[in-house]
Design an enzyme around this catalytic site. Sequence first.
Site, PDB file in Angstrom:
ATOM      1  N   CYS A  55       1.250  29.661 -14.635  1.00 41.79           N
ATOM      2  CA  CYS A  55       0.848  30.389 -15.980  1.00 41.79           C
ATOM      3  C   CYS A  55       0.155  29.424 -16.771  1.00 41.79           C
ATOM      4  O   CYS A  55       0.894  29.235 -17.887  1.00 41.79           O
ATOM      5  CB  CYS A  55       2.055  31.095 -16.502  1.00 41.79           C
ATOM      6  SG  CYS A  55       2.836  32.197 -15.389  1.00 41.79           S
TER       7      CYS A  55
ATOM      8  N   PRO B 208       0.695  -1.148   0.029  1.00 40.32           N
ATOM      9  CA  PRO B 208      -0.075  -0.123   0.137  1.00 40.32           C
ATOM     10  C   PRO B 208       0.944   1.303  -0.159  1.00 40.32           C
ATOM     11  O   PRO B 208       1.983   1.464   0.645  1.00 40.32           O
ATOM     12  CB  PRO B 208      -0.878  -0.179   1.422  1.00 40.32           C
ATOM     13  CG  PRO B 208       0.045  -0.918   2.161  1.00 40.32           C
ATOM     14  CD  PRO B 208       0.815  -1.857   1.230  1.00 40.32           C
ATOM     15  N   GLY B 209       0.382   2.281  -0.531  1.00 40.92           N
ATOM     16  CA  GLY B 209       1.113   3.453  -0.827  1.00 40.92           C
ATOM     17  C   GLY B 209       0.178   4.687  -0.208  1.00 40.92           C
ATOM     18  O   GLY B 209       0.055   5.076   0.774  1.00 40.92           O
ATOM     19  N   ARG B 210      -0.917   4.704  -1.211  1.00 38.46           N
ATOM     20  CA  ARG B 210      -1.982   5.794  -0.970  1.00 38.46           C
ATOM     21  C   ARG B 210      -2.792   5.508   0.286  1.00 38.46           C
ATOM     22  O   ARG B 210      -2.871   6.290   1.008  1.00 38.46           O
ATOM     23  CB  ARG B 210      -3.000   5.985  -2.037  1.00 38.46           C
ATOM     24  CG  ARG B 210      -3.855   6.842  -2.163  1.00 38.46           C
ATOM     25  CD  ARG B 210      -4.840   6.548  -3.420  1.00 38.46           C
ATOM     26  NE  ARG B 210      -4.191   6.170  -4.632  1.00 38.46           N
ATOM     27  CZ  ARG B 210      -3.747   6.857  -5.515  1.00 38.46           C
ATOM     28  NH1 ARG B 210      -4.332   8.101  -5.535  1.00 38.46           N
ATOM     29  NH2 ARG B 210      -3.003   6.375  -6.592  1.00 38.46           N
TER      30      ARG B 210
END
Length: 424
Positions: free
Chosen positions: A352, A282-284
């Site tokens: 921009c 798992p990361g998120r």
Amino acid sequence: MDPIELRLLPDTALIEPAGELSIGGCLVSSLAAQFGTPLFIYDEQHIRNRCREAAESFGAGNVVYATKAFLCTEMAKLVHEEGLMLDVATGGELFVALSAGVPANRCVLHGNNKSADELHYAIREGVHHIVVDSFDELERLEHVAGFHGAQVNVQLRITPGVHAHTHEFVSTGQDDSKFGFNMGNGDAMQAVETVRRSSRLNLIGLHFHIGSNVLDIEHLGKAIDVMVSFFAPLGLSDLTVGGGLGVAYVASEHAPTMEQWGTVVRRATASLPKDVVVRVEPGRAIVASSAMTVYTVGTQKDIPGVRSYVAVDGGMSDNPRPMMYGSGYEAFMPTLPSALRPRNVRVVGKHCESGDIVIEEAQVPAELEVGSLLATPVTGAYGYSMASNYNMVTKPAVVFVKDGQARVVRRRETYEDLLTLNPN
Ligand SMILES: *Cc1c(COP(=O)(O)O)cnc(C)c1O
């Protein structure tokens, strides 16, 4: 229209008696005053809670945190303290993990195009294993392992031909993918045979990862079924089923828990021999909801009959996900966390680009004005880690909060930092 839902905020988020939001016992407005904006605020307890839930569901040693979601030395230390391993996909991620004092044998090296230098580095330091992604890499690794006279433990990354039902750019398990050995066309089996013939490479198991931010874990379960039927006859000892557990970013989303994910993974791997190690990455799911970004509103613009714009002091340089994936977020005022949010606005950054959008359609309180703090929750994963210096904007500070204390884990960049790469 409704106020921000507390379930989208870090675990320790609290509406104080005076009506303001605190995290980890620190008033968000005080943190903004002390450290400036934009500011990433991470709830240390929240990260530890998710690590502990993952450890409980899978066994701490079988959870490999995907560092690309968010990495700095303090994060690496924290995850290591909680007993997790670390998945690094580049020499740079390995360097940061090692610099944090994480032993190399707690790290797993990933990546679809690792350089010879990265392989030398990983073998010299002694990573736990290397996940091999291609035939070219097998050849390169054989050569590098020979140079070091080393035996190298490897997993092969397999592409099972399964769609993750998520955004195309983050779904990685289908046949048409740059990642891994395809199962369908025989590449996967050929790779297994190639490694088995090698005297340098020791095949410990297989790896797959079908995609990211999956909210329907039955899809993950089905992909694991496909992998298990390929894996089981090989008699290997180590199966990594990837990451991908999703999180709720907005009020309309609901994510499964670590425990529910654990149940799906256990069910899908139940037929394997008991001594097979099943790993997840798992990361998120570890970090995303642990953090929020706090901005200051700089300008507002109403175009009657068209829309209202609210511009904040960051944007695509601290959170490229809306631009890359069309990701949605919520926004709220940390000084008025219980406020209704009747105004529909587009929250934009200071870059921009017309595409520099933080939230395409945000509901915000009527009280929002120039100078207000505006927070976007669930920015702990793939925000700071994907941050850039576009427009020579300096990267925000990152603070960890816990028990009323805030500590800077990444200081705000200065203008001088913008010159550090000049050759003289
Ligand atoms: C990105 C990635 C992960 C983590 O994905 P999340 O969706 O953040 O859980 C795990 N394993 C591999 C191989 C990855 O590329």
